[in-house]
Design a protein around this motif. Structure first.
Motif, PDB file in Angstrom:
ATOM      1  N   CYS A  27       0.843  -1.196   0.000  1.00  0.00           N
ATOM      2  CA  CYS A  27       0.000   0.000   0.000  1.00  0.00           C
ATOM      3  C   CYS A  27       0.877   1.243   0.000  1.00  0.00           C
ATOM      4  O   CYS A  27       1.832   1.331   0.759  1.00  0.00           O
ATOM      5  CB  CYS A  27      -0.907  -0.003   1.234  1.00  0.00           C
ATOM      6  N   ARG A  81      -0.747   4.438  -0.131  1.00  0.00           N
ATOM      7  CA  ARG A  81      -1.773   5.490  -0.171  1.00  0.00           C
ATOM      8  C   ARG A  81      -1.472   6.716   0.652  1.00  0.00           C
ATOM      9  O   ARG A  81      -2.118   7.726   0.475  1.00  0.00           O
ATOM     10  CB  ARG A  81      -3.122   4.917   0.281  1.00  0.00           C
ATOM     11  N   CYS A  82      -0.534   6.628   1.560  1.00  0.00           N
ATOM     12  CA  CYS A  82      -0.282   7.824   2.362  1.00  0.00           C
ATOM     13  C   CYS A  82       1.171   7.891   2.791  1.00  0.00           C
ATOM     14  O   CYS A  82       1.933   6.939   2.596  1.00  0.00           O
ATOM     15  CB  CYS A  82      -1.237   7.879   3.553  1.00  0.00           C
ATOM     16  N   GLY A 136       3.210   5.415   5.044  1.00  0.00           N
ATOM     17  CA  GLY A 136       3.765   4.217   4.422  1.00  0.00           C
ATOM     18  C   GLY A 136       4.936   4.578   3.544  1.00  0.00           C
ATOM     19  O   GLY A 136       5.503   5.667   3.701  1.00  0.00           O
ATOM     20  N   CYS A 141       3.563   0.602   2.996  1.00  0.00           N
ATOM     21  CA  CYS A 141       3.424  -0.530   3.910  1.00  0.00           C
ATOM     22  C   CYS A 141       3.230  -1.815   3.113  1.00  0.00           C
ATOM     23  O   CYS A 141       2.795  -1.790   1.971  1.00  0.00           O
ATOM     24  CB  CYS A 141       2.199  -0.338   4.803  1.00  0.00           C
ATOM     25  N   CYS A 199      -1.233   2.502   9.534  1.00  0.00           N
ATOM     26  CA  CYS A 199      -2.544   3.004   9.965  1.00  0.00           C
ATOM     27  C   CYS A 199      -3.398   1.918  10.598  1.00  0.00           C
ATOM     28  O   CYS A 199      -4.413   2.213  11.226  1.00  0.00           O
ATOM     29  CB  CYS A 199      -3.298   3.595   8.777  1.00  0.00           C
ATOM     30  N   ARG A 217      -8.956  -2.214  -1.369  1.00  0.00           N
ATOM     31  CA  ARG A 217      -8.800  -0.812  -1.808  1.00  0.00           C
ATOM     32  C   ARG A 217      -7.998  -0.733  -3.100  1.00  0.00           C
ATOM     33  O   ARG A 217      -8.315   0.052  -3.997  1.00  0.00           O
ATOM     34  CB  ARG A 217      -8.080  -0.017  -0.715  1.00  0.00           C
ATOM     35  N   MET A 244      -6.979   6.808   2.913  1.00  0.00           N
ATOM     36  CA  MET A 244      -6.774   6.227   4.246  1.00  0.00           C
ATOM     37  C   MET A 244      -7.885   6.661   5.198  1.00  0.00           C
ATOM     38  O   MET A 244      -8.274   7.823   5.232  1.00  0.00           O
ATOM     39  CB  MET A 244      -5.429   6.678   4.808  1.00  0.00           C
TER      40      MET A 244
HETATM   41 FE1  SF4 Z   1      -1.523   2.395   3.292  1.00  0.00          FE
HETATM   42 FE2  SF4 Z   1      -2.176   2.701   5.862  1.00  0.00          FE
HETATM   43 FE3  SF4 Z   1       0.358   2.286   5.144  1.00  0.00          FE
HETATM   44 FE4  SF4 Z   1      -0.820   4.640   4.600  1.00  0.00          FE
HETATM   45  S1  SF4 Z   1      -0.384   3.789   6.608  1.00  0.00           S
HETATM   46  S2  SF4 Z   1       0.452   3.423   3.197  1.00  0.00           S
HETATM   47  S3  SF4 Z   1      -2.916   3.924   4.101  1.00  0.00           S
HETATM   48  S4  SF4 Z   1      -1.379   0.859   4.913  1.00  0.00           S
END
Ligand code: SF4
Ligand code: MSK
Length: 642
Positions: free
Chosen positions: A72, A74-75, A78, A80, A91, A101, A218
């Motif tokens: 992931c 997305r933010c 990460g 991650c 998260c 997602r 997220m």
């Molecule tokens: Fe993805 Fe959550 Fe990691 Fe951000 S913190 S990259 S939303 S898994």
């Protein structure tokens, strides 16, 4: 974006350190099936020009987290990845959430691509109807009138006024406040009310796609089922909305396809002509290029440089659009795009958008070819950018052809290889063409299915993917199905693959089972029918809806299925999702990036059936895939008592 001079980039050669021993696909035989492709691929490899297969090999082995969907990005907390069943992203997202997602993101990308294409066609019709695009006109007034009636538009003000009102009504569907899509009413009542009860009927096109992008942020939803239910809804907004608008209004502008003959494969290039390939998806520009290529002034210019004329060939779905409506020959499908250039006989490739390798200018730099980009959305380094809009597309296509003509004398004869033997194909099977061929109604087709002469129908669609020998999945699956008396309808790169294999010649009926062969011979049609481009998968939806309406059943009760044996594109995921959402189960030949979540795999391959009465299968072996589909069709027949 403004126009730019062509900034030539360097010829892209395979570096020896890239050639990893033992990684597939390494040889011509492992890479392609079509004889003309193999011939040009051999030359390309001898010249060490880099192609998609070389880059694919260089990417092996893929990251296992990405391949299974559990990475992931997305933010900024990460990136991650899920290392074990219990681990979570920063998260707190688990594997189910990350996989679902990512899949929703893929569906939204595909639906957005198709729908934005549909929007541009509607904008072109509006421009044409309001005097802002004089080179375009109404080619199918009967279809215009039928669509106007469907939208409740008064057509008494003449074609132009009707076209203006229809274009506006369809553009309104992208962000409509009325909360439903007009063409979703084409569904049989049972299918419509099932989706309505499930809350899956799209409210508007853009709204579902935007909501999908909201949901992948997220900290919005965390329930994989709820997330993927929205994926189905967003895909339906493409299938019964954006893509359907693209198909229907392209027919209004450029003509509804009728059954016609054409030629396919790399042998469609001509030694003594200026060769120009039209690549991408949207017919709005390419139709103008076709018109301009027959202009006497252009022909005189071509003759002045020693050519006998201008030879246009298609690639991917821009090609399929032209093939269906104009019979323009098709040079190949997705994995053929670099090889059209490496024949050494292509003067220019004019591209719009989608499925265009960003390396094309680098391959072109190894020869005398110009790559011309035309959309503000699709500027490619090394290409010559000549931006078009509906108001100037016809005039600007003259500049594009002049570039091609000026390249003709630069061709190096010793590097040219045009294979012999283009293959003939019968194409143009729009729903309207089928209806006409059957005497004005689809009832005879339904009767043949009810009687069992045709056991069922399968839409074999989608792309090529270097994970699979080019066209192997499409051709093998189509041959297996027709042998079992199951008629095959095709779009996109699958259609090109089977046309190149000769399955779209009436003589291919000999490869079908006895009863399907008899049907094809009596009608003079092949057992594999070309229904168009990727957005034209909506023709298959419309066909299935009409058959279900005639039979008085839901779409999920029909003995039909879909298959995407070699898919690669997010658009294919959106298509698969809207077929399943509409009640038609779909077989995928390539595993989506979901295996990191057992829950998501089980939802797609089993759980969806409990809601929409359809599901996905994943089966890379096309023969086993035919077994699965045949069993499904027989079960549906039993369910109908036929
Ligand atoms: Fe993805 Fe959550 Fe990691 Fe951000 S913190 S990259 S939303 S898994
Ligand atoms: S062109 S989306 S590779 S079918 Fe429509 Fe082919 Fe797939 Fe592109």
């Amino acid at each position: 974006m403004t126009d730019g001079d062509e900034k030539r980039v360097d010829c892209l050669k395979v570096e020896s350190e890239w050639m990893k021993e033992g990684d597939l696909p390494a040889t011509v035989e492992e890479r392609a099936m079509d004889p003309t492709m193999k011939e040009v691929l051999k030359k390309t490899m001898e010249e060490r020009v880099e192609t998609v297969w070389d880059r694919f090999r260089n990417q092996q082995p893929p990251c296992k987290f990405c391949a299974t969907g559990v990475s992931c990005q997305r933010c900024a907390m990460g990136p991650c990845r899920i290392m074990t069943g219990k681990s979570r992203g920063v998260c707190g997202a688990d594997a189910d959430l990350i996989v679902s997602r990512n899949l929703l993101d893929t569906i939204a990308t595909g639906a957005a691509s198709h729908s934005d294409h549909g929007r541009e066609v509607a904008e072109t019709l509006l421009a044409a109807a309001t005097g802002k695009a004089e080179s375009y006109g109404i080619s199918d007034p009967a279809k215009l009138a039928a669509l106007a009636e469907e939208y409740g538009i008064d057509s008494s003000g003449g074609d132009e006024k009707t076209a203006e009102l229809l274009a506006k009504a369809m553009l309104e569907e992208f962000g409509t406040l009325k909360g439903e899509l007009v063409m979703a009413k084409r569904m049989p009542a049972g299918t419509y009310s099932l989706l309505n009860d499930l809350g899956l009927l799209p409210r508007s096109i853009d709204r579902e796609i935007v909501e999908a992008m909201h949901r992948v942020h997220m900290g919005v939803g965390a329930d994989y089922f709820n997330i993927l239910a929205h994926g189905v809804k967003a895909s339906l907004s493409d299938g019964w909305g954006g893509s359907m608008i693209g198909t229907e209004l392209s027919d209004v502008l450029f003509g509804t396809p009728a059954i016609r003959e054409t030629m396919v494969n790399l042998g469609t290039l001509k030694e003594d002509h200026v060769n120009v390939a039209l690549h991408g998806h949207n017919p709005v520009l390419s139709e103008m290029v076709v018109k301009m290529a027959s202009d006497p002034e252009m022909l005189a210019k071509a003759e002045a440089v020693g050519a006998k004329g201008i030879n246009l060939v298609g690639l991917c779905c821009t090609g399929n659009e032209l093939l269906m409506r104009k019979g323009v020959p098709q040079a190949g499908n997705h994995l053929s795009q670099e090889l059209v250039i490496t024949t050494g006989a292509l003067e220019a490739m004019i591209v719009d958008y989608q499925c265009i390798f960003p390396t094309l200018p680098y391959v072109a730099a190894c020869y005398h070819t110009s790559v011309i980009t035309t959309s503000p959305k699709a500027v490619i380094p090394g290409g010559r950018h000549i931006e078009v809009n509906p108001g100037n597309a016809y005039e600007r296509s003259k500049e594009m052809l002049e570039i091609a003509i000026s390249n003709f004398p630069k061709r190096k004869e010793e590097r040219v290889l045009i294979p012999d033997g283009p293959v003939g194909a019968i194409v143009g099977f729009s729903v309207e063409a089928l209806r006409e061929a059957l005497g004005g109604t689809l009832q005879p087709l339904l009767d043949l299915i009810l009687k069992g002469d045709i056991r069922g129908a399968v839409g074999v669609v989608g792309c090529n993917n270097p994970k699979i020998k080019q066209d192997y999945g499409h051709i093998t699956l189509a041959k297996e199905l027709i042998k079992r008396n199951i008629i095959v309808v095709e779009t996109g790169c699958a259609g090109v693959a089977c046309a190149q294999a000769g399955l779209m010649k009436p003589e291919a009926a000999a490869e079908a089972g006895d009863s399907l062969r008899a049907v094809c011979e009596s009608l003079g049609v092949p057992p594999v029918l070309h229904m168009g481009s990727c957005v034209d998968n909506t023709r298959i939806l419309t066909l299935a809806a009409e058959l279900a309406n005639l039979a008085g059943v839901r779409m999920d009760q029909l003995p039909v299925a879909g298959a995407a044996p070699e898919w690669y594109s997010p658009k294919a995921v959106a298509i698969g999702a809207y077929f399943v959402g509409s009640g038609i189960s779909v077989a995928l030949g390539v595993m989506p990036k979901i295996t990191g979540s057992e829950n998501v795999v089980s939802l797609l391959t089993e759980g969806l059936e409990g809601a929409v009465n359809a599901k996905f299968w994943v089966e890379p072996d096309p023969v086993k895939c035919a077994d699965i589909i045949e069993a499904h069709i027989e079960a549906k027949r039993a369910g109908l008592g036929i």
